[in-house]
Design a protein around this motif. Sequence first.
Motif, PDB file in Angstrom:
ATOM      1  N   SER A  37      20.083   5.091 -25.664  1.00  0.00           N
ATOM      2  CA  SER A  37      19.710   6.412 -24.916  1.00  0.00           C
ATOM      3  C   SER A  37      18.337   6.900 -24.675  1.00  0.00           C
ATOM      4  O   SER A  37      17.915   7.393 -23.697  1.00  0.00           O
ATOM      5  CB  SER A  37      20.313   7.716 -25.305  1.00  0.00           C
ATOM      6  OG  SER A  37      22.046   7.400 -25.353  1.00  0.00           O
ATOM      7  N   PHE A  38      17.657   6.245 -25.711  1.00  0.00           N
ATOM      8  CA  PHE A  38      16.179   7.012 -25.929  1.00  0.00           C
ATOM      9  C   PHE A  38      15.251   5.786 -25.490  1.00  0.00           C
ATOM     10  O   PHE A  38      13.869   6.103 -25.790  1.00  0.00           O
ATOM     11  CB  PHE A  38      15.792   7.745 -27.317  1.00  0.00           C
ATOM     12  CG  PHE A  38      16.520   8.902 -27.501  1.00  0.00           C
ATOM     13  CD1 PHE A  38      16.085  10.191 -26.936  1.00  0.00           C
ATOM     14  CD2 PHE A  38      17.895   8.684 -28.422  1.00  0.00           C
ATOM     15  CE1 PHE A  38      17.035  11.174 -27.078  1.00  0.00           C
ATOM     16  CE2 PHE A  38      18.463   9.988 -28.560  1.00  0.00           C
ATOM     17  CZ  PHE A  38      18.157  11.227 -28.093  1.00  0.00           C
ATOM     18  N   GLU A  39      15.483   4.623 -25.262  1.00  0.00           N
ATOM     19  CA  GLU A  39      14.629   3.580 -25.217  1.00  0.00           C
ATOM     20  C   GLU A  39      13.635   3.993 -24.084  1.00  0.00           C
ATOM     21  O   GLU A  39      12.500   3.483 -24.333  1.00  0.00           O
ATOM     22  CB  GLU A  39      15.529   2.417 -25.064  1.00  0.00           C
ATOM     23  CG  GLU A  39      14.642   0.973 -25.130  1.00  0.00           C
ATOM     24  CD  GLU A  39      15.744  -0.038 -25.305  1.00  0.00           C
ATOM     25  OE1 GLU A  39      15.505  -1.057 -24.362  1.00  0.00           O
ATOM     26  OE2 GLU A  39      16.790  -0.265 -25.917  1.00  0.00           O
ATOM     27  N   VAL A  40      13.835   4.368 -23.130  1.00  0.00           N
ATOM     28  CA  VAL A  40      12.827   4.608 -22.079  1.00  0.00           C
ATOM     29  C   VAL A  40      11.769   5.620 -22.566  1.00  0.00           C
ATOM     30  O   VAL A  40      10.633   5.531 -22.006  1.00  0.00           O
ATOM     31  CB  VAL A  40      13.501   5.089 -20.853  1.00  0.00           C
ATOM     32  CG1 VAL A  40      14.008   6.472 -20.942  1.00  0.00           C
ATOM     33  CG2 VAL A  40      12.425   4.840 -19.564  1.00  0.00           C
ATOM     34  N   ASN A  41      12.076   6.353 -23.642  1.00  0.00           N
ATOM     35  CA  ASN A  41      11.169   7.190 -23.982  1.00  0.00           C
ATOM     36  C   ASN A  41      10.412   6.846 -25.197  1.00  0.00           C
ATOM     37  O   ASN A  41       9.300   7.539 -25.585  1.00  0.00           O
ATOM     38  CB  ASN A  41      11.845   8.723 -24.479  1.00  0.00           C
ATOM     39  CG  ASN A  41      12.665   9.409 -23.337  1.00  0.00           C
ATOM     40  OD1 ASN A  41      14.024   8.992 -23.179  1.00  0.00           O
ATOM     41  ND2 ASN A  41      12.004   9.863 -22.412  1.00  0.00           N
ATOM     42  N   LEU A  42      10.780   5.687 -25.981  1.00  0.00           N
ATOM     43  CA  LEU A  42      10.117   5.314 -27.125  1.00  0.00           C
ATOM     44  C   LEU A  42       8.530   5.017 -27.013  1.00  0.00           C
ATOM     45  O   LEU A  42       7.796   5.518 -27.979  1.00  0.00           O
ATOM     46  CB  LEU A  42      10.750   4.109 -27.435  1.00  0.00           C
ATOM     47  CG  LEU A  42      12.286   4.190 -28.439  1.00  0.00           C
ATOM     48  CD1 LEU A  42      12.727   3.001 -28.775  1.00  0.00           C
ATOM     49  CD2 LEU A  42      12.091   4.984 -29.538  1.00  0.00           C
ATOM     50  N   ALA A  43       8.042   4.462 -26.099  1.00  0.00           N
ATOM     51  CA  ALA A  43       6.645   4.105 -26.074  1.00  0.00           C
ATOM     52  C   ALA A  43       5.772   5.618 -26.064  1.00  0.00           C
ATOM     53  O   ALA A  43       4.800   5.288 -26.766  1.00  0.00           O
ATOM     54  CB  ALA A  43       6.252   3.400 -24.642  1.00  0.00           C
TER      55      ALA A  43
END
Length: 119
Positions: A37-43
């Motif tokens: 769910s948070f993958e797009v925000n990780l960077a």
Amino acid sequence: MPLFGAPGERIGYELYSHPDGAPPLVLIHGFTASKASFEVNLAGLREHFTVVSVELLGHGDSEAPEDPVFYRPERAVRRILQLLEHLGYGRALFCGHSLGGALALRLALRAPGESRASS
């Protein structure tokens, strides 16, 4: 993904260390979701925080015990606090979505001087 906790109720987590020792931010997904769910925000988050992405029981790589007592919110909060202690973090920020947001607030209430919550 590493697992943490007592056998039968181990939760999966992923640790993304920050080279400058930035404060830990714990990400807690919602019901029927996972750390993805948070993958797009990780960077972006990893630029400013040491990120700890947690998978709740019955989700993702975490174990899925049959007994519903293991899924009680107070048990989830205790499990996450024990994980943070295991990782050596005395203070942390919490960010959750849906069910994860409710747990983030419980975590902040449990240790108000040691945490900040966002949902």
